[in-house]
Design a protein around this motif. Structure first.
Motif, PDB file in Angstrom:
ATOM      1  N   PHE A 259      43.148  52.556  19.372  1.00 35.13           N
ATOM      2  CA  PHE A 259      42.518  51.250  19.540  1.00 35.13           C
ATOM      3  C   PHE A 259      42.484  50.973  21.032  1.00 35.13           C
ATOM      4  N   HIS A 260      41.298  50.690  21.534  1.00 36.98           N
ATOM      5  CA  HIS A 260      41.111  50.555  22.979  1.00 36.98           C
ATOM      6  C   HIS A 260      40.598  49.161  23.338  1.00 36.98           C
ATOM      7  N   THR A 261      41.188  48.595  24.365  1.00 37.39           N
ATOM      8  CA  THR A 261      40.655  47.368  24.944  1.00 37.39           C
ATOM      9  C   THR A 261      40.858  47.429  26.445  1.00 37.39           C
ATOM     10  N   ARG A 262      40.028  46.723  27.152  1.00 34.84           N
ATOM     11  CA  ARG A 262      40.132  46.651  28.616  1.00 34.84           C
ATOM     12  C   ARG A 262      40.614  45.274  29.005  1.00 34.84           C
ATOM     13  N   PHE A 263      41.252  45.202  30.155  1.00 28.11           N
ATOM     14  CA  PHE A 263      41.616  43.908  30.710  1.00 28.11           C
ATOM     15  C   PHE A 263      41.562  44.016  32.223  1.00 28.11           C
ATOM     16  N   PRO A 264      41.325  42.897  32.884  1.00 24.80           N
ATOM     17  CA  PRO A 264      41.148  42.949  34.340  1.00 24.80           C
ATOM     18  C   PRO A 264      42.440  43.315  35.056  1.00 24.80           C
ATOM     19  N   SER A 265      42.278  44.010  36.149  1.00 23.66           N
ATOM     20  CA  SER A 265      43.407  44.355  37.004  1.00 23.66           C
ATOM     21  C   SER A 265      43.935  43.097  37.661  1.00 23.66           C
ATOM     22  N   LEU A 266      45.248  42.951  37.750  1.00 25.13           N
ATOM     23  CA  LEU A 266      45.842  41.777  38.386  1.00 25.13           C
ATOM     24  C   LEU A 266      45.589  41.754  39.879  1.00 25.13           C
ATOM     25  N   SER A 267      45.269  42.905  40.460  1.00 21.80           N
ATOM     26  CA  SER A 267      44.994  42.949  41.893  1.00 21.80           C
ATOM     27  C   SER A 267      43.608  42.416  42.209  1.00 21.80           C
ATOM     28  N   GLY A 268      42.806  42.165  41.173  1.00 26.80           N
ATOM     29  CA  GLY A 268      41.490  41.570  41.361  1.00 26.80           C
ATOM     30  C   GLY A 268      40.420  42.570  41.756  1.00 26.80           C
ATOM     31  N   ASP A 269      40.748  43.861  41.776  1.00 23.72           N
ATOM     32  CA  ASP A 269      39.710  44.821  42.131  1.00 23.72           C
ATOM     33  C   ASP A 269      38.748  44.999  40.966  1.00 23.72           C
ATOM     34  N   ARG A 270      37.674  45.727  41.206  1.00 25.42           N
ATOM     35  CA  ARG A 270      36.609  45.886  40.214  1.00 25.42           C
ATOM     36  C   ARG A 270      37.051  46.630  38.971  1.00 25.42           C
ATOM     37  N   ASP A 271      37.943  47.576  39.150  1.00 30.85           N
ATOM     38  CA  ASP A 271      38.337  48.432  38.035  1.00 30.85           C
ATOM     39  C   ASP A 271      39.230  47.693  37.047  1.00 30.85           C
ATOM     40  N   ALA A 272      38.897  47.844  35.794  1.00 28.36           N
ATOM     41  CA  ALA A 272      39.717  47.249  34.743  1.00 28.36           C
ATOM     42  C   ALA A 272      40.739  48.284  34.280  1.00 28.36           C
ATOM     43  N   LEU A 273      41.772  47.796  33.660  1.00 24.51           N
ATOM     44  CA  LEU A 273      42.800  48.649  33.086  1.00 24.51           C
ATOM     45  C   LEU A 273      42.513  48.823  31.601  1.00 24.51           C
ATOM     46  N   HIS A 274      43.134  49.824  31.009  1.00 23.61           N
ATOM     47  CA  HIS A 274      42.924  50.117  29.594  1.00 23.61           C
ATOM     48  C   HIS A 274      44.246  49.982  28.860  1.00 23.61           C
ATOM     49  N   LEU A 275      44.187  49.391  27.698  1.00 24.28           N
ATOM     50  CA  LEU A 275      45.342  49.328  26.816  1.00 24.28           C
ATOM     51  C   LEU A 275      44.962  50.084  25.545  1.00 24.28           C
ATOM     52  N   ILE A 276      45.771  51.079  25.207  1.00 21.40           N
ATOM     53  CA  ILE A 276      45.488  51.952  24.066  1.00 21.40           C
ATOM     54  C   ILE A 276      46.604  51.800  23.036  1.00 21.40           C
TER      55      ILE A 276
END
Length: 166
Positions: free
Chosen positions: A123-140
């Protein structure tokens, strides 16, 4: 007097930006925590990935499922997938470009430390990086197929998340 007013105004604007950023980071942490709690109820393990699909942090349960005695932090998640599932996983993570999209899932085969195949649903979802950069993080979230029936979950098992937390 004008110089003092300009400095005061600049300070107020800077403080407002810092407070806004701090509140946004806190909200993101709360949302991430809520998602992780839900995943832990439904899934056998979970991992957090950077934009480069490398595992962030140690994930004891994930290591146990794959019978790994050494840590998994810093390894590419796709290293644990069978060859034919790697492009499918890449496609899954690239398709989900917004943190507002619902969680997506994918059935894959993972390979444990002994070389044995393990059928799982991711199960995959994305969430924004806390550093505010463009790249999102992934939670699996990782569920071993046949290991836990969703019918076993009772409504009272779900965590209470109130709107006041957001």
């Amino acid at each position: 007097a004008l110089g003092i007013w300009i400095v005061t105004l600049a300070f107020e604007v800077l403080m407002e930006e810092m407070i806004t950023t701090s509140l946004a980071n806190e909200r993101s942490e709360i949302e991430s925590s809520a998602v992780q709690k839900l995943l832990s109820m439904f899934c056998d393990a979970q991992v957090q990935l950077g934009a480069d699909q490398r595992i962030w942090g140690e994930h004891k349960r994930f290591s146990q499922i794959l019978m790994r005695s050494v840590g998994v932090e810093g390894r590419k998640f796709t290293d644990f997938l069978c060859d034919q599932d790697r492009p499918r996983f890449d496609k899954l993570t690239q398709q989900s470009t917004s943190s507002l999209e619902p969680t997506s899932s994918l059935h894959v085969t993972m390979i444990d430390a002994g070389g044995t195949s393990l059928n799982v649903e991711l199960f995959h979802t994305r969430f924004p990086s806390l550093s505010g950069d463009r790249d999102a993080l992934h939670l699996i979230g990782i569920c071993e197929e046949g290991s836990r029936s969703t019918k076993e979950l009772q409504l009272q098992d779900l965590p209470v998340i109130s709107q006041s937390n957001f």
